[in-house]
Write a protein that holds these residues in place. Structure first.
Motif, short mmCIF file in Angstrom:
data_model
loop_
_atom_site.label_atom_id
_atom_site.label_comp_id
_atom_site.label_asym_id
_atom_site.label_seq_id
_atom_site.Cartn_x
_atom_site.Cartn_y
_atom_site.Cartn_z
N ASP A 73 0.73 -1.10 0.05
CA ASP A 73 0.33 0.38 -0.34
C ASP A 73 1.00 1.41 0.26
O ASP A 73 0.90 2.05 -0.51
N ALA A 74 1.61 1.16 0.74
CA ALA A 74 3.15 2.24 0.30
C ALA A 74 3.62 2.25 -0.16
O ALA A 74 4.10 3.77 -0.62
N PHE A 75 4.32 1.52 -0.52
CA PHE A 75 4.83 1.72 -2.32
C PHE A 75 3.55 1.71 -3.34
O PHE A 75 4.92 2.98 -4.14
N ALA A 76 2.62 1.03 -3.59
CA ALA A 76 1.75 2.48 -4.90
C ALA A 76 1.60 3.47 -4.01
O ALA A 76 1.48 4.57 -5.05
N ALA A 77 1.08 4.11 -2.57
CA ALA A 77 1.07 5.64 -2.60
C ALA A 77 2.24 6.22 -2.76
O ALA A 77 2.47 8.03 -3.57
N TRP A 78 3.46 5.90 -2.81
CA TRP A 78 4.68 6.50 -2.92
C TRP A 78 4.60 6.31 -4.44
O TRP A 78 5.17 7.75 -5.18
N LEU A 79 4.36 5.68 -5.27
CA LEU A 79 4.24 5.99 -6.88
C LEU A 79 3.73 6.92 -7.29
O LEU A 79 4.11 7.73 -8.26
N ILE A 80 2.91 6.86 -6.50
CA ILE A 80 1.62 8.14 -6.82
C ILE A 80 2.27 9.87 -6.76
O ILE A 80 1.98 10.52 -7.93
N VAL A 81 2.73 9.63 -5.55
CA VAL A 81 3.49 10.89 -5.01
C VAL A 81 4.27 11.18 -6.33
O VAL A 81 4.82 12.76 -6.45
N VAL A 82 5.64 10.20 -6.50
CA VAL A 82 6.35 10.78 -6.93
C VAL A 82 5.94 11.33 -8.18
O VAL A 82 6.66 11.80 -9.32
N VAL A 83 5.45 10.60 -9.25
CA VAL A 83 4.58 10.89 -10.37
C VAL A 83 4.09 12.34 -10.46
O VAL A 83 3.91 13.32 -11.45
N ALA A 84 2.92 12.50 -9.24
CA ALA A 84 2.42 13.48 -9.53
C ALA A 84 3.44 14.81 -9.36
O ALA A 84 3.20 16.18 -9.68
N GLY A 85 4.50 14.18 -8.22
CA GLY A 85 5.36 15.47 -7.83
C GLY A 85 5.80 15.59 -8.65
O GLY A 85 6.43 17.29 -9.18
#
Length: 321
Positions: free
Chosen positions: A299-311
């Motif tokens: 879950d955390a890794f998926a959230a990390w990917l989303i935040v990285v792309v959005a950032g």
């Protein structure tokens, strides 16, 4: 396209990205995903160096008002980032000591400004400004306790640093949580729900859990284990209300899903909960917690990917303008 330094000037909590990436590297290592762990560890290391350079080049530190508690408390992300990365690279004795010294120095440098900024304002004024990111003082302090406990495996006298620092972290957590809940009560739970940084209410407890587990590995006494179990249980109890208020906030304002740097403050607690649950599985001999840890890690890794792309997309748009 012209790149201006002003467009890239970092915020005081910019090192939260390193915290989140570093703890996910530890989580991946715990579960045997070696290549993911090594990649994230390398990214966290590079990000720390790049962000330090960015702070120096943009002279951001001189523009931050260290008399403002909101600024100085968010600067504890640097302490926590160094501590998390140090824990990840602890197998390298030189790195352990060098990063540990940086962590301790940064923590000591922030203590006096923090005490001054907090004591200069009445309790009601602190209450009206308190929010989840203020728990970063506790997070950074627990990170320092983990580093000291790790060093204590080689030099046992460092326990005399680890234990008092851990106690300070727990006290800081109680103080900040009291201010945040007091504000929530006065403002009737803020009517908009809690923001992403409120997840640090959970993150502050799980990093304290990991600190207690690190201390218990060196000094296996029952009071440390009891406190460690209590902090993990309390962190777990925070998850349902945080999900509820988060969904409530999104329902009342869908535009709040737009990326902001504070979203890193949600990724880090999830990654830390995975790491703490993994440690608790061995602490209380409950293998079911390994499954909990694994699920939360992904879950955390998926959230990390989303935040990285959005950032990255947001940064590109800012630089393009």
């Amino acid at each position: 396209m012209t790149i201006r330094l002003a467009a890239a000037e970092p915020s005081p909590d910019v090192f939260a990205a390193v915290m989140a990436t570093g703890i996910l590297s530890i989580g991946a290592r715990d579960h045997g995903y070696r290549w993911i762990s090594d990649t994230l560890g390398m990214l966290a290391t590079v990000a720390l160096l790049v962000l330090i350079a960015l702070v120096v080049v943009t002279r951001a530190l001189s523009s931050w008002n260290l008399r403002d508690p909101d600024i100085v408390l968010r600067l504890f992300t640097f302490v926590a980032a160094c501590a998390v990365l140090d824990s990840r690279l602890a197998s390298h004795r030189i790195v352990l000591r060098v990063l540990g010294a940086v962590t301790l120095t940064a923590w000591l440098a922030l203590v006096a400004p923090t005490v001054r900024a907090m004591s200069a304002r009445p309790w009601a004024a602190l209450r009206d400004r308190a929010h989840g990111a203020w728990e970063l003082a506790s997070v950074g302090t627990s990170g320092l306790a983990i580093v000291a406990a790790t060093v204590a495996r080689h030099d046992r006298w460092w326990l005399w640093v680890a234990v008092p620092v851990w106690v300070v972290a727990l006290c800081a957590y109680l103080l900040m949580t009291w201010l945040i809940l007091w504000r929530a009560a006065v403002e009737r739970l803020d009517r908009d729900g809690f923001g992403p940084d409120s997840w640090i209410l959970m993150g502050g407890l799980v990093i304290a859990t990991l600190a207690g587990d690190s201390i218990h590995a060196v000094a296996p006494v029952w009071p440390v284990q009891v406190v460690t179990v209590v902090t993990w249980v309390a962190a777990t109890l925070w998850i349902p209300p945080l999900i509820y208020f988060g969904l409530n906030r999104i329902r009342q304002g869908p535009d709040l899903l737009q990326f902001a740097g504070m979203w890193w403050a949600m990724v880090f607690p999830l990654g830390m909960y995975s790491a703490a649950s993994y440690a608790m599985a061995g602490e209380i001999h409950q293998r079911s917690l390994l499954t909990v840890s694994l699920v939360v890690f992904w879950d955390a890794f998926a959230a990390w990917l989303i935040v990285v792309v959005a950032g990255l997309l947001r940064l590109w748009c800012r630089l393009a303008r």
